[in-house]
Structure formats: C-alpha cells, structure tokens
Design a protein around this motif. Structure first.
Motif, PDB file in Angstrom:
ATOM      1  N   TYR A 190      11.574   7.129  -3.327  1.00 19.49           N
ATOM      2  CA  TYR A 190      10.188   6.926  -2.898  1.00 19.49           C
ATOM      3  C   TYR A 190       9.728   8.148  -2.102  1.00 19.49           C
ATOM      4  CZ  TYR A 190      11.155   2.066  -4.141  1.00 19.49           C
ATOM      5  OH  TYR A 190      11.494   0.910  -4.818  1.00 19.49           O
ATOM      6  N   LEU A 191       8.480   8.108  -1.674  1.00 19.57           N
ATOM      7  CA  LEU A 191       7.900   9.317  -1.089  1.00 19.57           C
ATOM      8  C   LEU A 191       8.475   9.672   0.277  1.00 19.57           C
ATOM      9  CD1 LEU A 191       5.848  11.276  -2.282  1.00 19.57           C
ATOM     10  CD2 LEU A 191       4.086  10.151  -0.935  1.00 19.57           C
ATOM     11  N   ALA A 192       8.931   8.647   1.036  1.00 21.54           N
ATOM     12  CA  ALA A 192       9.463   8.923   2.374  1.00 21.54           C
ATOM     13  C   ALA A 192      10.982   8.940   2.408  1.00 21.54           C
ATOM     14  CB  ALA A 192       8.940   7.883   3.375  1.00 21.54           C
ATOM     15  N   GLY A 193      11.622   8.581   1.302  1.00 21.40           N
ATOM     16  CA  GLY A 193      13.084   8.493   1.270  1.00 21.40           C
ATOM     17  C   GLY A 193      13.484   7.536   0.168  1.00 21.40           C
ATOM     18  N   ALA A 241      13.570   9.148  10.145  1.00 21.36           N
ATOM     19  CA  ALA A 241      13.006   8.395   9.018  1.00 21.36           C
ATOM     20  C   ALA A 241      11.526   8.166   9.251  1.00 21.36           C
ATOM     21  CB  ALA A 241      13.737   7.066   8.851  1.00 21.36           C
ATOM     22  N   ASN A 242      11.149   7.916  10.500  1.00 16.44           N
ATOM     23  CA  ASN A 242       9.749   7.714  10.837  1.00 16.44           C
ATOM     24  C   ASN A 242       8.952   8.997  10.634  1.00 16.44           C
ATOM     25  OD1 ASN A 242       7.437   7.676  13.172  1.00 16.44           O
ATOM     26  ND2 ASN A 242       7.752   5.669  12.273  1.00 16.44           N
ATOM     27  N   ALA A 243       9.536  10.124  11.012  1.00 14.70           N
ATOM     28  CA  ALA A 243       8.856  11.416  10.812  1.00 14.70           C
ATOM     29  C   ALA A 243       8.628  11.678   9.325  1.00 14.70           C
ATOM     30  CB  ALA A 243       9.669  12.546  11.430  1.00 14.70           C
ATOM     31  N   LEU A 244       9.630  11.367   8.506  1.00 16.63           N
ATOM     32  CA  LEU A 244       9.488  11.574   7.062  1.00 16.63           C
ATOM     33  C   LEU A 244       8.480  10.594   6.478  1.00 16.63           C
ATOM     34  CD1 LEU A 244      13.223  12.260   6.203  1.00 16.63           C
ATOM     35  CD2 LEU A 244      11.365  13.921   6.269  1.00 16.63           C
ATOM     36  N   PHE A 245       8.395   9.397   7.080  1.00 16.19           N
ATOM     37  CA  PHE A 245       7.368   8.431   6.698  1.00 16.19           C
ATOM     38  C   PHE A 245       5.985   8.998   7.021  1.00 16.19           C
ATOM     39  CE2 PHE A 245       4.864   4.682   6.391  1.00 16.19           C
ATOM     40  CZ  PHE A 245       4.132   4.561   7.561  1.00 16.19           C
TER      41      PHE A 245
END
Lengths: 215, 226
Positions: free
Chosen positions: A154-157, A91-95
């Motif tokens: 949203y943009l990251a998930g 999730a952090n990587a996608l953020f």
C-alpha cells in the motif's frame, strides 16, 4: 449518544470518501441530504456550519467538523485499533507522506480528470475539455506510484491506511472514462487500485451514500 | 546525527516551509541544495529519494521522507518536547487542526500557487502573463479569504487560539502573492491582516528570509533575529 450526522449531497466525491471510511470503521451514520444543485450549501443557515459553502460536514453529538479528510482522520482517531492511522512514529511519518502524496500528486489531476466523467454519468454536466491534459499529468504521477507500489503493498507500507482510501472517489471516477489506473505497464498500480475498488465500503455507495445504521 | 534537508534555497514553497518548521523547533540541520535549474531533481539518483522528482526531501539518519507537509508533521511529532506545540494532541483540538490544514490545501494553496505561477514565474522566464487567468485565481482566493476573515474574527489562528502547522503552511506561498501584484493578505480585512502579520513576523520565518536556507548547526543560529 446521538448518531453521527453527515450533511452532504449523497453523490458528491467528498461524501463518497467520507462514507467509505465510516463504512470501513463500521460507524453508524445518518445522511442528511443537502441539495447542492439548488444551492442549499450556500444559504446563511448552511454557512454557519461550513463557512466555505462546501460539502460535507458532520455533527458528531454537537461537534461540528468539515473537510472530508479531516472528518476521516477524526473518526479513525476514535478507532485507533483499526490501524487506518499508524501510531509508531516512523510508520506515522510514512503515513503522512502518503496522505500528502495523495493530496499533491494525485487529487489535482485525478480530480480534474475524474470529476467531469462522474458529472457526465450523473447527468449534471457534460464538459470533458479539461480531461486530456489532466490525464497526461496523472499518467506521469502514476509512474512514481508504480515505483512505490512495486516495493510495498500500500502507499504507506504493507498495511492499508487512510492514505489509500483517500484516493477512492477520484480513482474510481477517472476509471469511468479511462483505463489509466489499470494499464498493464503498471501492474502494481493496477493491483492496488483493483483491491481498493473491490472493498465493500466503496461498493456500498455506488448509487449514492445513504444512512447506514447496521453493518 | 544531524538531519539533512534537500531542496531549493529560496524563501518560497516546500523547502522554505520545512526550513521554517526547523527554525520554530530549533533543530540543527545540514542543507544540501538541489540544482533545479539543471534538472537534478528529475535525475534517477535523486528519484531514489523522491520518486516524483520534487523537492524537498529529508534524510534523518537514513530515514528518508518527502512532501513538505509530511516532513513538518514528522518534525513536530519527533520534537514535540521542544519549541512551540505545532500539532495539538487532544482529539477535538486535533480534528480542528486537521480541518484547518485541509482548508489550507483545498482553499488557499491552489489559488496562491496559480497566482505565483502566473504573476511571478512567467515574467521571470519572460513568458507573457495572462491577466484574466491571474485575476481568476486572485478572485477565488479573495472569496476564500472572506471566510478566513470570519474565522479569524472568532479565534486567533486557523485551528483555534494557538499557532499550528495549519497557519505555518500558508507562509511560503502566501508571501509570494505581493510579488504577483496581489495585496489580499493585508487588504482583505482587519482579521486576516492581523493574523498574517503575526504569522509572518515569527522569528522562524524572519530567519528564513534574512539568513536564508542553509546548514544550521545550533538552535541559536536557527532563531537569530535580524
């Protein structure tokens, strides 16, 4: 412990970005106005704190930090339960992918299109020469945003993160002179955009950022 | 399972930035060249991986990531236990890292990239160079490097005294400046010169320059010196 001090012009884009995130996190702060129109950000005294002569910078109980996105990341890191920076590794990587998307695929053209509209509204400068070419670039980038946002909220998930909030000043400014963010052929971009600009944290400073001690 | 890096096999831009990070960390990877010349990156097939139609992209056992800076951060976090620490973990040290990373993108990259486009890409495609446009971006870069000279007089690297991704992010566009006729990285001042030499002499960058960007199956390959 001293209140966080935000040194900036109350109206400039990066101040709006920073204040929006502070407001989202309900962090009290004092806005100390820097008169950029008279060059207060280029004086030797100012350059001691922000050596590039740019606004904003913060003084958090003696800790000096500049660059609005770095400031936002710092205060969000102090409030991990906000979820504005995911901690799970993927999730952090996608953020991080989403924050990089904003930086490389949104800000360059949205900034160059949006800022002229905003400066015109403020009465600071009336020069829209760069706008059409940058709206054209932004238009193509937003097609990719539509593809992403058709699959996730949203943009990251599926949860709001700093990556979405970072878009706010320029997404809002572009809309002062263009409907590019809300066109019917990009319903997911419109949905995402409308949600962002409805947030109290963004609306709170429409007339300029001000000291906020209570939420 | 081995990572796959998709991109351009040249020592500049995002693919090279990721290749340098992979080398810093000694991470094996498979490299798949994307045919930019024939527009492969703009095709629907590639856009499934990267919706903006840009390189690079990373596939980590089905987990796909794009944007070179995000890929580098992911690698730094995933492989935190091996190689140099590329992102600090303590709150304030990390904030100063984020500050330096933001400076790279706000105050270095736009001008370095513009100088590359004007001074290197245009001649490559036999297009006329606009000297005033080239001078304008070099001049802006020069003003910002005056500030780097001050910062680097007080600390060894941009985020503090340790090398981080914030320094690394400068390498792949900074090294193209000389080709654009700009020697600022060595002529600006002694501190920038010292920092630039140190950053571009790292074995990880030398391996990108000398061995190229290619499938690298073991850490020794990744860090082999010339």
């Amino acid at each position: 412990m001293a209140i966080l001090k935000l040194y900036s012009s109350s109206v400039t884009a990066c101040t709006r970005r920073t204040a929006t995130v502070l407001h989202e996190l309900k962090i009290p702060f004092e806005l100390i106005e820097v008169d950029v129109l008279s060059g207060a950000h280029k004086t030797p005294e100012f350059l001691k704190f922000q050596p590039f002569g740019q606004v904003p910078y913060i003084d958090d109980d003696g800790f000096i930090l500049y660059e609005s996105r770095a400031i936002c990341r710092y205060v969000a890191a102090k409030h991990p339960r906000s979820g504005l920076i995911p901690t799970d590794p993927k999730a952090n990587a996608l953020f991080e992918q989403a924050t990089s998307i904003e930086l490389t695929n949104f800000e360059p053209s949205a900034g160059k299109a949006g800022l002229p509209f905003y400066l015109k509204k403020l009465g600071w400068r009336d020069d829209l020469t760069d706008v059409p070419a940058n709206l054209e670039i932004l238009d193509k980038k937003l097609d990719a945003y539509e593809a992403i946002l058709s699959k996730q909220r949203y943009l990251a998930g599926d949860t709001l993160t700093l990556a979405d909030l970072f878009h706010l000043p320029y997404a809002g400014f572009v809309s002062l002179g263009s409907d590019i963010m809300t066109r019917p052929n990009r319903p997911n971009v419109a949905r995402w955009y409308n949600e962002l600009v409805s947030r109290p944290a963004w609306l709170a400073y429409q007339d300029g950022v001000k000291t906020t001690t209570e939420y | 399972m081995v990572l796959t890096l998709y991109g351009l096999a040249a020592p500049l831009g995002g693919t090279a930035t990721v290749a340098m990070t992979l080398a810093e960390k000694g991470i094996p990877y498979t490299f798949v060249s994307v045919d930019l010349q024939h527009g492969e990156h703009k095709q629907p097939e590639f856009r499934k991986k990267q919706p903006f139609g840009l390189v690079p992209a990373l596939d980590d056992d089905g987990f796909v990531l794009y944007e070179s800076r995000a890929i580098c951060r992911y690698l730094a976090e995933k492989y935190a236990a091996q190689g140099p620490t590329l992102i600090p973990t303590e709150l304030k040290a990390k904030a100063l890292f984020e500050q330096a990373a933001a400076v790279e993108f706000a105050n270095f990259e736009p001008h370095a990239r513009a100088a590359y486009n004007e001074g290197v890409l245009k001649p490559h495609f036999n297009l006329p160079v606009d000297p005033s446009a080239l001078n304008a971006c070099i001049s802006k870069l020069s003003d910002n490097l005056d500030v780097y000279e001050v910062i680097l007089g007080k600390q060894r690297f941009l985020a503090g005294d340790e090398f981080t991704l914030a320094d690394l992010f400068h390498v792949a566009f900074g090294t193209t400046l000389a080709e654009a006729g700009c020697d600022l990285m060595t002529s600006k001042g002694p501190n920038v010169k010292r920092w630039w030499k140190e950053v571009t002499s790292r074995p990880a960058w030398l391996s990108v320059l000398n061995n190229g960007i290619k499938t690298t199956m073991c850490a020794d390959d990744a860090l082999s010196e010339p």
